[in-house]
Design a protein around this motif. Structure first.
Motif: not given
Length: 346
Positions: A237-241, A204-205, A132-138
């Motif tokens: 740990q995304f480093s782009n502006p 997605q990073a 019964m879990s679910a996934e999603f994207y940012a």
């Protein structure tokens, strides 16, 4: 030996390897479909063979061991059939790589708090049971479904990296019957039904190019979507502006302004600008005044390697798009849910 597997109903072609079942080939390429016993008994993984040759290993209950089907349309079982040539199939309910399964779930309401005069932060918790879990994207959203069947969409304000915990930012409109019903239910009930995930505007990073600059433009509670995406980026740990612009009519509408200020203080690649359009109604305001598109164009001379995520009304999103296009920006580099529910008129 390899063979082509053409999935007619979605227009995809993938390569199968000799000896693989159809199901094994699909799994290896990241596709998912409903399966049960995986030995040909339950028939849940039934697909339609339109063209090609396969050998089908049927269970004993069919009173057949091997059956070769050649150049004919017939139902076969993905888990126990092996293509002997290029095949063309039709598979209903196939989940393509990267797609997430949309589910209706009962979530616990763990908290509801008022952030300003009319915006509530609602915290939900997804079920713990794996099935019964679910996934999603940012950047995706969900639908809240009330007991009377009515539903409304809200951006998910938390990052998928936070597991079962979800956050929504809901503006209460006292003159709106649906708005009143939603707030009343969230304040009085212990659970609420949701349909999750929804929306094609997400990020997605690991898929972002190292030289890409990101601009996030949020109006009012559109900040919820931005919050989900930025927290996902920072968690990875995304480093782009990263440039965040939050526009509102008055200062009080920037209801979580200290949070992006904290991001900017802790991460050198994060930049945050607040923009108020009615400074006359914000007597203590000392920040930027004007409209969101104006602020962004004041700060950017070019849009090379820029992707823009816009969260707000259609009027704001298209005004921003047109303003940026005047400086050479290309529409395909702007992302917004507005494009799906309020397409640009030709």
């Amino acid at each position: 030996m390899v063979h082509k597997i053409e999935i007619e109903n979605i227009g995809r072609i993938l390569m199968g390897q000799s000896g693989e079942t159809l199901l094994e080939s699909l799994w290896r390429h990241g596709y998912q479909l409903r399966v049960g016993c995986r030995n040909g008994v339950c028939e849940i993984c039934e697909v339609r063979l339109i063209d090609g040759e396969i050998i089908q290993h049927y269970p004993e209950k069919h009173l057949k061991l091997n059956k070769t089907i050649n150049q004919m349309s017939e139902e076969v079982l993905a888990c126990t059939c092996r293509p002997l040539s290029d095949v063309r199939v039709k598979i209903e309910g196939l989940q393509c790589p990267g797609e997430l399964l949309v589910k209706k779930l009962q979530c616990d309401i763990t908290a509801i708090e008022k952030l300003n005069a009319d915006v509530y932060r609602v915290r939900l918790q997804l079920p713990a049971t794996a099935s019964m879990s679910a996934e999603f994207y940012a950047g995706q959203y969900l639908d809240l479904i009330l007991p009377n069947g009515k539903q409304a969409s809200f951006s998910i304000g938390s990052a998928p990296d936070q597991g079962r915990n979800l956050e929504l930012h809901i503006r209460h409109v006292p003159s709106g019957e649906m708005s009143n019903d939603i707030i009343q239910h969230l304040q009085s009930a212990s659970t609420v039904e949701v349909e999750i995930p929804k929306g094609d505007c997400y990020l997605q990073a690991h898929k972002i190019s190292p030289d890409t600059r990101l601009i996030f433009a949020a109006a009012s509670t559109g900040f919820a979507q931005v919050k989900s995406v930025v927290e996902h980026l920072l968690a990875n740990q995304f480093s782009n502006p990263i440039y965040i612009y939050w526009g509102a009519r008055v200062e009080d509408d920037i209801y979580l302004g200290n949070l992006p200020l904290q991001w900017a203080a802790e991460h050198t690649n994060v930049h945050f600008e607040r923009v108020v359009s009615e400074s006359e109604n914000s007597p203590n305001w000392a920040g930027r005044v004007g409209l969101l598109p104006e602020a962004i164009l004041d700060d950017f001379n070019d849009f090379d390697n820029v992707e823009i995520f816009a969260s707000g009304s259609p009027a704001m999103v298209y005004a921003l798009l047109e303003a940026c296009e005047a400086k050479g920006f290309k529409e395909e580099h702007m992302h917004s849910d507005v494009f799906a529910y309020a397409p640009r008129s030709k």
